[in-house]
Design an enzyme around this catalytic site. Structure first.
Site, PDB file in Angstrom:
ATOM      1  N   ASP A  72     -22.483  42.839  25.149  1.00  0.00           N
ATOM      2  CA  ASP A  72     -21.438  42.075  25.815  1.00  0.00           C
ATOM      3  C   ASP A  72     -20.596  43.051  26.636  1.00  0.00           C
ATOM      4  OD1 ASP A  72     -19.424  39.958  26.278  1.00  0.00           O
ATOM      5  OD2 ASP A  72     -18.228  41.113  24.848  1.00  0.00           O
ATOM      6  N   ASP A  74     -16.979  42.311  28.357  1.00  0.00           N
ATOM      7  CA  ASP A  74     -15.530  42.258  28.247  1.00  0.00           C
ATOM      8  C   ASP A  74     -15.046  42.606  26.847  1.00  0.00           C
ATOM      9  OD1 ASP A  74     -15.637  41.429  30.860  1.00  0.00           O
ATOM     10  OD2 ASP A  74     -15.244  39.318  30.419  1.00  0.00           O
TER      11      ASP A  74
END
Length: 319
Positions: A72, A74
């Site tokens: 991922d 963010d």
């Protein structure tokens, strides 16, 4: 963009739009990774490769070509949300007015205060971004994205997470970003970090010009899992030997797909879920405040103090 037909008949909880978004992201990721590979070969031939980040030796099995890692973006790889940093850069270049900047700023403030993604705020930011880029050429936004990375993103990469990614690369494995950010932005970040490529939200374009629409839906939650499953099928990966890394409970579907899930800078729900299932955790934030709300202790908290109070007050009035 036509569906690729890579997925098995199982759809689980994913909607048809999640499946479409996942397949579109996987197709875009494979195309971009080929381009990144060509660029690295050219850079190696001219001696212009970037310095590697120090690896954190732990899990990756050297030479296991059926394993890969999915990160991922963010608050896992980078502090904050890529789409908001991108919006800030576009505002600087007068792509939109102050009103739209306020929408980006509010969503980013909430992300930093709460340390979690608010679906309504994230959707609002994506809608703003789509309306802003409509009618612009993909090549133009890619060029600007390179500049924005240097201005707003490069200094926000978590060294610890980058070390984890480098460990997989050093083991000979492919490493992919998986994010709701636009695939073009995600691909720039992947290239700058020396990763294989990126799975991201695919914005529709015709003849190289953005239409202002998405292919499927944002690559978020179940759509991320569909994208990873599609890419694994296309690449011949064994998901039981793969690893996934995220900070958010929204990514539990993706983390649950792989044999080696990691919670990185986890929010409260993911931390509990990970502990209950004995998943590995890593937290690169410092200080009690950072541990509580999910932001780095030295990330300009003084400058945010006034905005934080205003944002909290606004949120309370709205809810």
């Amino acid at each position: 963009m036509a569906a690729l037909g890579w997925l098995t008949p199982r759809r689980r909880s994913a909607t048809a739009r999640s499946v479409l978004a996942g397949e579109a992201a996987a197709e875009a990721a494979r195309k971009s990774s080929l381009q990144l590979e060509r660029e690295r070969e050219e850079a190696a031939a001219t001696g212009t490769t970037e310095a590697e980040a120090p690896a954190e030796p732990e899990f990756p099995v050297v030479g296991d070509m059926r394993a890969a890692a999915f990160f991922d973006l963010d608050n896992t790889v980078m502090q904050g949300a890529a789409i908001f940093h991108f919006g800030r850069g576009l505002y600087k270049r007068k792509f939109f007015q102050r009103r739209e900047l306020a929408r980006f700023a509010w969503a980013q403030a909430w992300f930093r205060i709460a340390g979690v993604e608010d679906p309504d705020h994230m959707q609002d930011a994506r809608d703003s971004a789509l309306s802003i880029v409509k009618g612009h050429r993909v090549s133009e936004l890619m060029s600007i994205g390179e500049e924005i990375y240097d201005e707003y993103m490069a200094d926000r990469i978590w060294p610890g997470t980058r070390g984890l990614a480098q460990a997989h690369l050093d083991a000979g494995q492919k490493v992919w970003l998986v994010t709701a950010a636009p695939v073009e932005t995600a691909t720039i970040i992947a290239r700058r970090l020396g990763l294989t490529g990126a799975l991201g939200t695919v914005a529709e374009s015709v003849d190289g010009v953005y239409t202002g629409k998405l292919v499927g839906e944002p690559l978020h939650g179940p759509a991320k899992a569909e994208a990873v499953r599609a890419l694994a099928t296309a690449e011949g990966l064994d998901l039981a030997r793969c690893a996934a890394y995220s900070d958010s409970h929204n990514d539990i579907p993706m983390l649950s797909l792989v044999g080696h899930p990691y919670a990185i800078n986890p929010d409260t729900k993911l931390r509990k879920h990970a502990k209950d299932r004995d998943w590995r955790l890593r937290d690169y934030r410092t200080g009690r405040k950072a541990a509580k709300v999910g932001i780095p202790a030295a990330a300009g908290l003084g400058a945010l103090a006034g905005g934080t109070a205003a944002a909290v007050a606004l949120h309370r009035r709205r809810h």
